[in-house]
Design a protein around this motif. Structure first.
Motif, PDB file in Angstrom:
ATOM      1  N   GLY A  50     -15.681 -34.112   1.694  1.00 60.53           N
ATOM      2  CA  GLY A  50     -14.487 -34.596   2.385  1.00 60.53           C
ATOM      3  C   GLY A  50     -13.482 -35.226   1.434  1.00 60.53           C
ATOM      4  O   GLY A  50     -12.271 -35.026   1.569  1.00 60.53           O
ATOM      5  N   MET A  51     -13.975 -35.984   0.455  1.00 55.09           N
ATOM      6  CA  MET A  51     -13.094 -36.597  -0.537  1.00 55.09           C
ATOM      7  C   MET A  51     -12.369 -35.517  -1.341  1.00 55.09           C
ATOM      8  O   MET A  51     -11.165 -35.571  -1.551  1.00 55.09           O
ATOM      9  CB  MET A  51     -13.891 -37.494  -1.478  1.00 55.09           C
ATOM     10  N   ASN A  53     -11.852 -32.368  -0.443  1.00 52.17           N
ATOM     11  CA  ASN A  53     -10.907 -31.703   0.464  1.00 52.17           C
ATOM     12  C   ASN A  53      -9.624 -32.509   0.585  1.00 52.17           C
ATOM     13  O   ASN A  53      -8.523 -31.958   0.560  1.00 52.17           O
ATOM     14  CB  ASN A  53     -11.513 -31.533   1.866  1.00 52.17           C
ATOM     15  N   SER A  54      -9.774 -33.812   0.742  1.00 53.24           N
ATOM     16  CA  SER A  54      -8.614 -34.687   0.868  1.00 53.24           C
ATOM     17  C   SER A  54      -7.759 -34.650  -0.394  1.00 53.24           C
ATOM     18  O   SER A  54      -6.525 -34.568  -0.320  1.00 53.24           O
ATOM     19  CB  SER A  54      -9.082 -36.124   1.158  1.00 53.24           C
ATOM     20  N   ASP A  55      -8.417 -34.700  -1.551  1.00 56.26           N
ATOM     21  CA  ASP A  55      -7.670 -34.602  -2.817  1.00 56.26           C
ATOM     22  C   ASP A  55      -6.902 -33.293  -2.883  1.00 56.26           C
ATOM     23  O   ASP A  55      -5.715 -33.262  -3.231  1.00 56.26           O
ATOM     24  CB  ASP A  55      -8.619 -34.693  -4.021  1.00 56.26           C
ATOM     25  N   ASN A  57      -5.909 -31.317  -0.415  1.00 56.78           N
ATOM     26  CA  ASN A  57      -4.805 -31.328   0.544  1.00 56.78           C
ATOM     27  C   ASN A  57      -3.654 -32.198   0.053  1.00 56.78           C
ATOM     28  O   ASN A  57      -2.491 -31.867   0.268  1.00 56.78           O
ATOM     29  CB  ASN A  57      -5.294 -31.780   1.923  1.00 56.78           C
ATOM     30  N   GLY A  58      -3.967 -33.296  -0.637  1.00 60.52           N
ATOM     31  CA  GLY A  58      -2.923 -34.142  -1.202  1.00 60.52           C
ATOM     32  C   GLY A  58      -2.106 -33.417  -2.258  1.00 60.52           C
ATOM     33  O   GLY A  58      -0.870 -33.509  -2.277  1.00 60.52           O
ATOM     34  N   TRP A  61       0.020 -30.784  -0.463  1.00 63.93           N
ATOM     35  CA  TRP A  61       1.114 -31.459   0.236  1.00 63.93           C
ATOM     36  C   TRP A  61       2.196 -31.885  -0.749  1.00 63.93           C
ATOM     37  O   TRP A  61       3.392 -31.684  -0.501  1.00 63.93           O
ATOM     38  CB  TRP A  61       0.578 -32.665   1.010  1.00 63.93           C
ATOM     39  N   ASP A  74      -4.398 -29.541   7.387  1.00 60.87           N
ATOM     40  CA  ASP A  74      -5.731 -29.941   6.937  1.00 60.87           C
ATOM     41  C   ASP A  74      -6.812 -29.282   7.790  1.00 60.87           C
ATOM     42  O   ASP A  74      -6.530 -28.458   8.657  1.00 60.87           O
ATOM     43  CB  ASP A  74      -5.864 -31.464   6.919  1.00 60.87           C
ATOM     44  N   SER A  75      -8.050 -29.688   7.541  1.00 63.10           N
ATOM     45  CA  SER A  75      -9.205 -29.030   8.170  1.00 63.10           C
ATOM     46  C   SER A  75      -9.346 -29.299   9.660  1.00 63.10           C
ATOM     47  O   SER A  75     -10.153 -28.654  10.321  1.00 63.10           O
ATOM     48  CB  SER A  75     -10.489 -29.452   7.460  1.00 63.10           C
ATOM     49  N   ASP A  90     -10.299 -25.345   5.573  1.00 62.14           N
ATOM     50  CA  ASP A  90     -10.266 -26.689   4.992  1.00 62.14           C
ATOM     51  C   ASP A  90      -8.857 -27.092   4.580  1.00 62.14           C
ATOM     52  O   ASP A  90      -8.504 -28.275   4.618  1.00 62.14           O
ATOM     53  CB  ASP A  90     -11.214 -26.773   3.792  1.00 62.14           C
TER      54      ASP A  90
END
Length: 191
Positions: A50-51, A53-55, A57-58, A61, A74-75, A90
């Motif tokens: 998850g971390m 994935n977040s990175d 997506n950041g 973005w 996002d996912s 994701d």
């Protein structure tokens, strides 16, 4: 927890509106639906995945904010593909003109559109075979570029329309090519 797939076709035929309501009533669960109507209940990603994935997506973005060429997702976003499947990659990106061609109502639901770009980051609970089939489905439904990132073996599969899958072993970066111009992912963030 592994994924669980339920076939309801012998019991009920669920239309898009009913499926959307099912998802809204069960917000703590993550659902996808294949083209046959089978519903998959997916396990949440582990914290480490998850971390990352977040990175990712950041970074996507941030690139999109500079370029202003489209929209990132996002996912937790569901898309209804042309074949009728509802999928939640994701990460996803859609060209601005294609997204804006949808009505506000279509945008507020599981938009009837296949993203131009999709990324799937394998979780330890994910099946490689199932995820590869999902990537193939995105490609067959119009995704122009797709990345399947398998951290366990430091491998990336690249999906492009009309081309065989390209497999890269331990690459240091990935290019967004013509789909995401000037986007480069440093894979040190992922590995």
């Amino acid at each position: 927890m592994n994924t669980l797939t339920i076939s309801l076709d012998s019991v009920i035929e669920m239309n898009d509106e009913q499926f959307f309501r099912l998802c809204q009533k069960n917000r703590d669960l993550r659902f996808e639906r294949n083209a046959k109507g089978d519903i998959t209940i997916m396990a949440p990603a582990g914290s480490d995945t998850g971390m990352r994935n977040s990175d990712f997506n950041g970074y996507l973005w941030s690139w999109n904010q500079r370029k202003k060429l489209g929209f990132t997702f996002d996912s937790s976003t569901g898309f209804t593909l042309p074949n009728g499947a509802m999928r939640s990659p994701d990460a996803a990106w859609i060209v601005k003109e294609r997204w804006e061609a949808l009505t506000p109502e279509q945008q507020s639901r599981f938009a009837p559109i296949c993203p131009d770009f999709v990324m799937e980051l394998m979780s330890p609970s994910d099946s490689l075979k199932v995820t590869q089939a999902k990537m193939q489905e995105y490609q067959e439904n119009g995704a122009r570029l797709g990345w399947l990132i398998n951290r366990k073996v430091c491998e990336v599969e690249i999906y492009r329309i009309g081309q065989p899958v390209e497999v890269l072993y331990a690459p240091t970066s990935l290019s967004g090519e013509q789909v995401l111009p000037e986007f480069v992912l440093d894979l040190e963030l992922i590995w």
